[in-house]
Enzyme design. Structure first.
Site, PDB file in Angstrom:
ATOM      1  N   ASP A   8     -40.771 -30.497  14.090  1.00  0.00           N
ATOM      2  CA  ASP A   8     -40.252 -29.175  13.780  1.00  0.00           C
ATOM      3  C   ASP A   8     -39.946 -29.107  12.287  1.00  0.00           C
ATOM      4  OD1 ASP A   8     -39.358 -26.533  14.436  1.00  0.00           O
ATOM      5  OD2 ASP A   8     -37.300 -27.221  14.234  1.00  0.00           O
ATOM      6  N   GLU A  10     -37.890 -26.519   9.220  1.00  0.00           N
ATOM      7  CA  GLU A  10     -37.100 -25.345   8.857  1.00  0.00           C
ATOM      8  C   GLU A  10     -37.545 -24.946   7.458  1.00  0.00           C
ATOM      9  OE1 GLU A  10     -35.343 -23.698  10.901  1.00  0.00           O
ATOM     10  OE2 GLU A  10     -35.229 -25.182  12.512  1.00  0.00           O
ATOM     11  N   GLU A  53     -30.512 -14.558   4.712  1.00  0.00           N
ATOM     12  CA  GLU A  53     -30.959 -14.336   6.086  1.00  0.00           C
ATOM     13  C   GLU A  53     -31.556 -15.607   6.692  1.00  0.00           C
ATOM     14  OE1 GLU A  53     -34.132 -12.475   3.307  1.00  0.00           O
ATOM     15  OE2 GLU A  53     -31.935 -12.666   3.417  1.00  0.00           O
ATOM     16  N   HIS A 151     -30.596 -23.486  14.041  1.00  0.00           N
ATOM     17  CA  HIS A 151     -31.929 -24.060  14.260  1.00  0.00           C
ATOM     18  C   HIS A 151     -32.094 -25.327  13.421  1.00  0.00           C
ATOM     19  CE1 HIS A 151     -34.015 -20.724  16.519  1.00  0.00           C
ATOM     20  NE2 HIS A 151     -32.843 -20.205  16.232  1.00  0.00           N
ATOM     21  N   ASP A 156     -33.676 -29.644  17.390  1.00  0.00           N
ATOM     22  CA  ASP A 156     -34.734 -28.897  18.061  1.00  0.00           C
ATOM     23  C   ASP A 156     -35.841 -29.809  18.601  1.00  0.00           C
ATOM     24  OD1 ASP A 156     -33.370 -26.603  17.568  1.00  0.00           O
ATOM     25  OD2 ASP A 156     -34.813 -25.735  16.180  1.00  0.00           O
TER      26      ASP A 156
END
Length: 225
Positions: A8, A10, A53, A151, A156
């Site tokens: 994963d 980010e 955000e 997240h 994850d």
């Protein structure tokens, strides 16, 4: 031995073509669909700002990442850990797209898309018309989500490993929880514990008490065994 990597990332945003960068990458090793304990995890200086955000999604800010290595510095270790085995990710084209851009920027060959295993695509085929986000799948398979407040890539991939196991059938081939020495380990990492049968052997006193109980029954089935 069937080895794969659950991966994963980010990022600072949604599109590497507009300058968004990887700021965290995590991968764990699974053998015969179960984690071995080996993992790769790095926080990365994205060499740009982190929009508020995006920070609200994963919890990372520029101040938290400014002293971390840039992607080119962590790339050799990532490539070595991934080896040549399948790479499993949820919405894998998203992660591969960002990794393609980072590999290009570092002047390194891209990961072969033939290695890509997309659990989102698998879930959509198995559960058409239902929500198939990682959260939704964890709830469907009763996987604990209590720690997932943001997240985080390392959390994850651990959750996705459980989802991947369920999507692939829900049990390890051979019914072994883990096989000792079933794969390479990093220095200092313990070998997975092998499952060992533990037959229950009654004591003579327990056998005597059982016989006394059976003697009180009419036509006990134990007499036919």
């Amino acid at each position: 031995m069937s080895r794969a990597l659950i991966l994963d990332t980010e990022t600072t945003g949604l599109d590497p073509a507009t300058g968004d960068r990887v700021l965290e990458v995590a991968a764990i090793e699974v053998v015969n669909f179960l984690p071995t304990g080996r993992h790769f995890h790095r926080l990365i200086n994205p060499e740009r700002d982190v929009p508020p955000e995006s920070s609200r999604v994963h919890g990372f800010t520029w101040d938290m990442l400014r002293d971390k290595p840039v992607f080119a510095e962590i790339l050799p270790g990532l490539v070595e850990f991934l080896g040549d085995d399948p790479i499993v990710a949820h919405n894998a084209p998203f992660d591969f797209g960002f990794l393609d851009a980072e590999f290009d920027r570092a002047g390194a060959p891209r990961l072969d898309r033939a290695r890509m295993v997309d659990t989102l695509a698998i879930a959509k085929k198995r559960f058409p018309g239902l929500p198939n986000s990682l959260d939704a799948l964890c709830r469907r398979f009763a996987i604990d989500l209590s720690e997932r407040t943001t997240h985080n890539a390392l959390l994850d991939v651990r959750l996705l490993a459980g989802v991947y196991l369920e999507l692939m059938g829900g049990k390890q081939p051979g019914l072994l929880l883990a096989r000792a020495g079933s794969g390479p380990r990093g220095a200092g990492e313990a070998a997975p514990v092998a499952w060992t049968p533990r037959p229950i052997v009654p004591t003579p006193e327990e056998m005597e008490r059982h016989a006394a109980f059976v003697a009180k029954l009419k036509d006990p089935v134990w007499d036919t065994l």
